[in-house]
Design a protein around this motif. Structure first.
Motif, PDB file in Angstrom:
ATOM      1  N   ARG A 195      -6.938   7.049  10.793  1.00 35.34           N
ATOM      2  CA  ARG A 195      -8.364   7.379  10.827  1.00 35.34           C
ATOM      3  C   ARG A 195      -9.158   6.714   9.699  1.00 35.34           C
ATOM      4  O   ARG A 195     -10.385   6.748   9.695  1.00 35.34           O
ATOM      5  CB  ARG A 195      -8.558   8.901  10.728  1.00 35.34           C
ATOM      6  CG  ARG A 195      -8.043   9.690  11.922  1.00 35.34           C
ATOM      7  CD  ARG A 195      -8.480  11.142  11.836  1.00 35.34           C
ATOM      8  NE  ARG A 195      -7.922  11.832  10.674  1.00 35.34           N
ATOM      9  CZ  ARG A 195      -8.634  12.211   9.623  1.00 35.34           C
ATOM     10  NH1 ARG A 195      -9.933  11.948   9.551  1.00 35.34           N
ATOM     11  NH2 ARG A 195      -8.047  12.842   8.620  1.00 35.34           N
ATOM     12  N   ALA A 196      -8.488   6.133   8.731  1.00 36.85           N
ATOM     13  CA  ALA A 196      -9.186   5.561   7.583  1.00 36.85           C
ATOM     14  C   ALA A 196      -9.905   4.270   7.948  1.00 36.85           C
ATOM     15  O   ALA A 196      -9.438   3.494   8.785  1.00 36.85           O
ATOM     16  CB  ALA A 196      -8.194   5.304   6.453  1.00 36.85           C
ATOM     17  N   ASP A 197     -11.044   4.038   7.309  1.00 35.38           N
ATOM     18  CA  ASP A 197     -11.776   2.781   7.455  1.00 35.38           C
ATOM     19  C   ASP A 197     -11.203   1.813   6.422  1.00 35.38           C
ATOM     20  O   ASP A 197     -11.576   1.838   5.249  1.00 35.38           O
ATOM     21  CB  ASP A 197     -13.269   3.009   7.221  1.00 35.38           C
ATOM     22  CG  ASP A 197     -14.090   1.727   7.368  1.00 35.38           C
ATOM     23  OD1 ASP A 197     -13.496   0.664   7.640  1.00 35.38           O
ATOM     24  OD2 ASP A 197     -15.326   1.789   7.208  1.00 35.38           O
ATOM     25  N   VAL A 198     -10.287   0.943   6.874  1.00 35.13           N
ATOM     26  CA  VAL A 198      -9.570   0.037   5.970  1.00 35.13           C
ATOM     27  C   VAL A 198     -10.102  -1.374   6.166  1.00 35.13           C
ATOM     28  O   VAL A 198     -10.161  -1.870   7.293  1.00 35.13           O
ATOM     29  CB  VAL A 198      -8.051   0.080   6.216  1.00 35.13           C
ATOM     30  CG1 VAL A 198      -7.328  -0.787   5.201  1.00 35.13           C
ATOM     31  CG2 VAL A 198      -7.531   1.514   6.153  1.00 35.13           C
ATOM     32  N   ARG A 199     -10.457  -2.023   5.054  1.00 32.15           N
ATOM     33  CA  ARG A 199     -11.040  -3.360   5.105  1.00 32.15           C
ATOM     34  C   ARG A 199     -10.231  -4.320   4.234  1.00 32.15           C
ATOM     35  O   ARG A 199      -9.639  -3.910   3.233  1.00 32.15           O
ATOM     36  CB  ARG A 199     -12.499  -3.330   4.599  1.00 32.15           C
ATOM     37  CG  ARG A 199     -13.393  -2.394   5.417  1.00 32.15           C
ATOM     38  CD  ARG A 199     -14.698  -2.079   4.690  1.00 32.15           C
ATOM     39  NE  ARG A 199     -15.489  -1.115   5.460  1.00 32.15           N
ATOM     40  CZ  ARG A 199     -16.576  -1.433   6.158  1.00 32.15           C
ATOM     41  NH1 ARG A 199     -17.008  -2.686   6.186  1.00 32.15           N
ATOM     42  NH2 ARG A 199     -17.232  -0.511   6.835  1.00 32.15           N
ATOM     43  N   VAL A 200     -10.229  -5.592   4.608  1.00 33.19           N
ATOM     44  CA  VAL A 200      -9.653  -6.645   3.764  1.00 33.19           C
ATOM     45  C   VAL A 200     -10.793  -7.221   2.935  1.00 33.19           C
ATOM     46  O   VAL A 200     -11.771  -7.749   3.487  1.00 33.19           O
ATOM     47  CB  VAL A 200      -8.987  -7.743   4.602  1.00 33.19           C
ATOM     48  CG1 VAL A 200      -8.431  -8.842   3.685  1.00 33.19           C
ATOM     49  CG2 VAL A 200      -7.879  -7.162   5.460  1.00 33.19           C
ATOM     50  N   VAL A 201     -10.662  -7.106   1.612  1.00 29.18           N
ATOM     51  CA  VAL A 201     -11.748  -7.457   0.698  1.00 29.18           C
ATOM     52  C   VAL A 201     -11.198  -8.369  -0.402  1.00 29.18           C
ATOM     53  O   VAL A 201     -10.048  -8.182  -0.838  1.00 29.18           O
ATOM     54  CB  VAL A 201     -12.362  -6.172   0.087  1.00 29.18           C
ATOM     55  CG1 VAL A 201     -13.391  -6.512  -0.981  1.00 29.18           C
ATOM     56  CG2 VAL A 201     -13.000  -5.326   1.189  1.00 29.18           C
ATOM     57  N   SER A 238      -1.638  -5.875   4.292  1.00 32.54           N
ATOM     58  CA  SER A 238      -1.933  -4.660   3.523  1.00 32.54           C
ATOM     59  C   SER A 238      -2.795  -3.715   4.354  1.00 32.54           C
ATOM     60  O   SER A 238      -2.580  -2.491   4.356  1.00 32.54           O
ATOM     61  CB  SER A 238      -2.668  -5.020   2.230  1.00 32.54           C
ATOM     62  OG  SER A 238      -2.038  -6.062   1.527  1.00 32.54           O
ATOM     63  N   GLN A 239      -3.767  -4.278   5.052  1.00 35.28           N
ATOM     64  CA  GLN A 239      -4.626  -3.475   5.916  1.00 35.28           C
ATOM     65  C   GLN A 239      -3.808  -2.773   6.995  1.00 35.28           C
ATOM     66  O   GLN A 239      -3.988  -1.573   7.261  1.00 35.28           O
ATOM     67  CB  GLN A 239      -5.683  -4.373   6.548  1.00 35.28           C
ATOM     68  CG  GLN A 239      -6.651  -3.648   7.477  1.00 35.28           C
ATOM     69  CD  GLN A 239      -7.568  -4.627   8.197  1.00 35.28           C
ATOM     70  OE1 GLN A 239      -7.114  -5.640   8.751  1.00 35.28           O
ATOM     71  NE2 GLN A 239      -8.862  -4.355   8.189  1.00 35.28           N
ATOM     72  N   ALA A 240      -2.885  -3.510   7.618  1.00 32.01           N
ATOM     73  CA  ALA A 240      -2.045  -2.922   8.663  1.00 32.01           C
ATOM     74  C   ALA A 240      -1.175  -1.804   8.098  1.00 32.01           C
ATOM     75  O   ALA A 240      -0.985  -0.757   8.741  1.00 32.01           O
ATOM     76  CB  ALA A 240      -1.177  -4.008   9.296  1.00 32.01           C
ATOM     77  N   GLN A 241      -0.636  -2.003   6.907  1.00 33.52           N
ATOM     78  CA  GLN A 241       0.187  -0.982   6.276  1.00 33.52           C
ATOM     79  C   GLN A 241      -0.629   0.271   5.999  1.00 33.52           C
ATOM     80  O   GLN A 241      -0.175   1.398   6.224  1.00 33.52           O
ATOM     81  CB  GLN A 241       0.786  -1.532   4.981  1.00 33.52           C
ATOM     82  CG  GLN A 241       1.874  -0.674   4.374  1.00 33.52           C
ATOM     83  CD  GLN A 241       2.460  -1.326   3.137  1.00 33.52           C
ATOM     84  OE1 GLN A 241       1.769  -2.007   2.385  1.00 33.52           O
ATOM     85  NE2 GLN A 241       3.747  -1.114   2.914  1.00 33.52           N
ATOM     86  N   ALA A 242      -1.858   0.086   5.501  1.00 30.09           N
ATOM     87  CA  ALA A 242      -2.717   1.235   5.213  1.00 30.09           C
ATOM     88  C   ALA A 242      -3.093   1.984   6.484  1.00 30.09           C
ATOM     89  O   ALA A 242      -3.126   3.222   6.507  1.00 30.09           O
ATOM     90  CB  ALA A 242      -3.972   0.769   4.481  1.00 30.09           C
ATOM     91  N   VAL A 264       0.844  -1.197   0.000  1.00 29.62           N
ATOM     92  CA  VAL A 264       0.000   0.000   0.000  1.00 29.62           C
ATOM     93  C   VAL A 264       0.879   1.246   0.000  1.00 29.62           C
ATOM     94  O   VAL A 264       1.478   1.608   1.020  1.00 29.62           O
ATOM     95  CB  VAL A 264      -0.952  -0.001   1.217  1.00 29.62           C
ATOM     96  CG1 VAL A 264      -1.864   1.209   1.170  1.00 29.62           C
ATOM     97  CG2 VAL A 264      -1.778  -1.284   1.241  1.00 29.62           C
ATOM     98  N   HIS A 265       0.970   1.881  -1.141  1.00 29.42           N
ATOM     99  CA  HIS A 265       1.671   3.150  -1.295  1.00 29.42           C
ATOM    100  C   HIS A 265       0.910   4.237  -0.531  1.00 29.42           C
ATOM    101  O   HIS A 265      -0.323   4.185  -0.438  1.00 29.42           O
ATOM    102  CB  HIS A 265       1.731   3.476  -2.792  1.00 29.42           C
ATOM    103  CG  HIS A 265       2.608   4.625  -3.139  1.00 29.42           C
ATOM    104  ND1 HIS A 265       2.237   5.931  -2.900  1.00 29.42           N
ATOM    105  CD2 HIS A 265       3.829   4.682  -3.718  1.00 29.42           C
ATOM    106  CE1 HIS A 265       3.196   6.739  -3.326  1.00 29.42           C
ATOM    107  NE2 HIS A 265       4.166   6.002  -3.823  1.00 29.42           N
ATOM    108  N   PRO A 266       1.596   5.238   0.044  1.00 28.63           N
ATOM    109  CA  PRO A 266       0.882   6.297   0.754  1.00 28.63           C
ATOM    110  C   PRO A 266      -0.207   6.981  -0.066  1.00 28.63           C
ATOM    111  O   PRO A 266      -1.206   7.450   0.478  1.00 28.63           O
ATOM    112  CB  PRO A 266       2.004   7.286   1.116  1.00 28.63           C
ATOM    113  CG  PRO A 266       3.219   6.436   1.244  1.00 28.63           C
ATOM    114  CD  PRO A 266       3.061   5.375   0.189  1.00 28.63           C
ATOM    115  N   PHE A 267      -0.048   7.035  -1.398  1.00 26.73           N
ATOM    116  CA  PHE A 267      -1.056   7.676  -2.236  1.00 26.73           C
ATOM    117  C   PHE A 267      -2.350   6.859  -2.327  1.00 26.73           C
ATOM    118  O   PHE A 267      -3.365   7.358  -2.804  1.00 26.73           O
ATOM    119  CB  PHE A 267      -0.497   7.905  -3.643  1.00 26.73           C
ATOM    120  CG  PHE A 267       0.235   9.208  -3.795  1.00 26.73           C
ATOM    121  CD1 PHE A 267      -0.330  10.277  -4.475  1.00 26.73           C
ATOM    122  CD2 PHE A 267       1.493   9.381  -3.241  1.00 26.73           C
ATOM    123  CE1 PHE A 267       0.340  11.482  -4.610  1.00 26.73           C
ATOM    124  CE2 PHE A 267       2.180  10.573  -3.378  1.00 26.73           C
ATOM    125  CZ  PHE A 267       1.601  11.634  -4.059  1.00 26.73           C
TER     126      PHE A 267
END
Length: 379
Positions: free
Chosen positions: A182-188, A172-176, A153-156
């Motif tokens: 504050r982002a709502d990050v999900r594994v999909v 990937s979720q942990a990196q994001a 997951v790139h910062p962009f």
């Protein structure tokens, strides 16, 4: 059951906008796969697809496409250095994110205002930034979802102003979340075309003309065919006379011409140009070797094929390869000698090959339709 299905359709979105950019093929492929499933699940919805960065963006799209391709082909270390610096120094990344998001947000606004969607999905990070810019100014209608098409997951990729960010693996979720707490990050589940699913390799070999008795290794560097593929092909062929290397050259016509000029028989080397039979080629292969990662690796996993990352490209390529391997879904081969050694090992050890394929198939069985149905309830 019929009533429940009708209720779900009624609860779904009515106007959906999917945004991607023609920078490589992965972003566009993910958007098309999502659009196809949405049209099946939400038959009453108007699903629009736009490939571009908004009004007057033809020059911007061309610049992004050309600069991306040229950098990865001629200066991959420079690309990797830029990626590593942005990951290491998030405050610097924020400066560049703020600089780019405003111009793209303004370019996207007329598209959104003309027919306001109740769901907008972006598969390209800079477009996601434009949507975040609009959301901060109260000019983004509906629910907004950013879909990350790479494992790393790139910062962009991550914009906390958007409602959801979809990632591929727990790592990937942990990196994001580290980028934007504050982002709502999900594994999909991965957004891949329905053609990429486990199939009959014997039938696929007959359909694609591959050797029925060979150890078939599919070699790819993504749609642009980058990553020193000729060296990788040599390493694969060194795995033994029973190995047939099938190379997806993509849009890199010069690479295909050089491979064909070797004059090797097709039972040893097949060089394919741009093709719409990638799913069949992956199904026919025993192993998929890639320098690019991204969508092609995800598609191979969805088919249930072992994936080898061969000297992956710097930046997100190396980072994604390491994360995929850590999840038990791939093997990383930093050097050509290791590519040869692993090809030989997998050829001689069906048990290891079957274990890799099993974990890949488990990843591919994740239900994207169920996630889209849940998304419909959140719109």
């Amino acid at each position: 059951m019929g009533d429940a299905g009708g209720a779900n359709r009624a609860a779904g979105p009515t106007r959906v906008l999917l945004l991607s950019a023609p920078v490589g093929e992965g972003h566009v492929a993910a958007a098309r796969a999502l659009a196809a499933r949405m049209r099946v699940l939400w038959p009453e919805a108007e699903v629009r697809e736009v490939e571009g960065t908004g009004r007057g963006g033809w020059w911007r799209d061309a610049l992004l496409r050309v600069s991306y391709g040229a950098t990865l082909r001629f200066a991959p270390r420079l690309y990797g250095l830029g990626y590593d610096l942005l990951v290491r120094y998030p405050k610097v990344a924020e400066v560049f994110k703020n600089l780019s998001s405003g111009s793209i947000g303004r370019a996207l606004e007329p598209l959104l205002a003309a027919d306001p969607p109740d769901l907008v999905v972006s598969t390209y990070p800079m477009i996601s930034g434009g949507l975040a810019w609009l959301r901060r100014r109260g000019r983004l209608p509906g629910r907004a979802v950013a879909v990350v098409t790479d494992v790393a997951v790139h910062p962009f990729w991550v914009w906390p102003d958007l409602d959801e960010t979809w990632t591929l693996l727990p790592a990937s979720q942990a990196q994001a979340r580290a980028v934007a707490p504050r982002a709502d990050v999900r594994v999909v589940p991965a957004a891949v075309d329905r053609r990429f699913r486990p199939g009959d390799p014997v039938a696929a070999r007959i359909a694609t003309g591959m050797r029925p008795d060979a150890f078939v290794v599919l070699v790819t560097g993504g749609s642009l065919g980058f990553g020193g593929l000729e060296t990788v092909v040599d390493a694969v062929l060194a795995g033994g006379q029973d190995v047939q290397a099938v190379v997806l050259c993509g849009r890199n016509g010069r690479l295909r011409a050089r491979l064909l000029a070797r004059g090797l028989p097709v039972d040893r080397l097949v060089a394919l140009g741009w093709t719409d039979r990638v799913a069949e080629a992956i199904t026919a292969a025993d192993v998929v070797v890639t320098t690019a990662g991204g969508m092609i690796a995800t598609e191979a996993l969805a088919v249930g094929r072992p994936v080898l990352f061969a000297a992956p490209i710097p930046g997100h390529g190396r980072a994604g390869a390491a994360m995929t391997a850590a999840a038990g879904l791939a093997v990383v081969c930093p050097t050509p000698a290791e590519v040869t050694a692993v090809v030989r090992r997998l050829q001689g050890d069906p048990g290891e090959r079957t274990a890799l394929a099993g974990r890949a198939a488990e990843f591919g069985r994740a239900d994207l339709d169920a996630e889209l149905t849940a998304l419909a309830q959140r719109v």
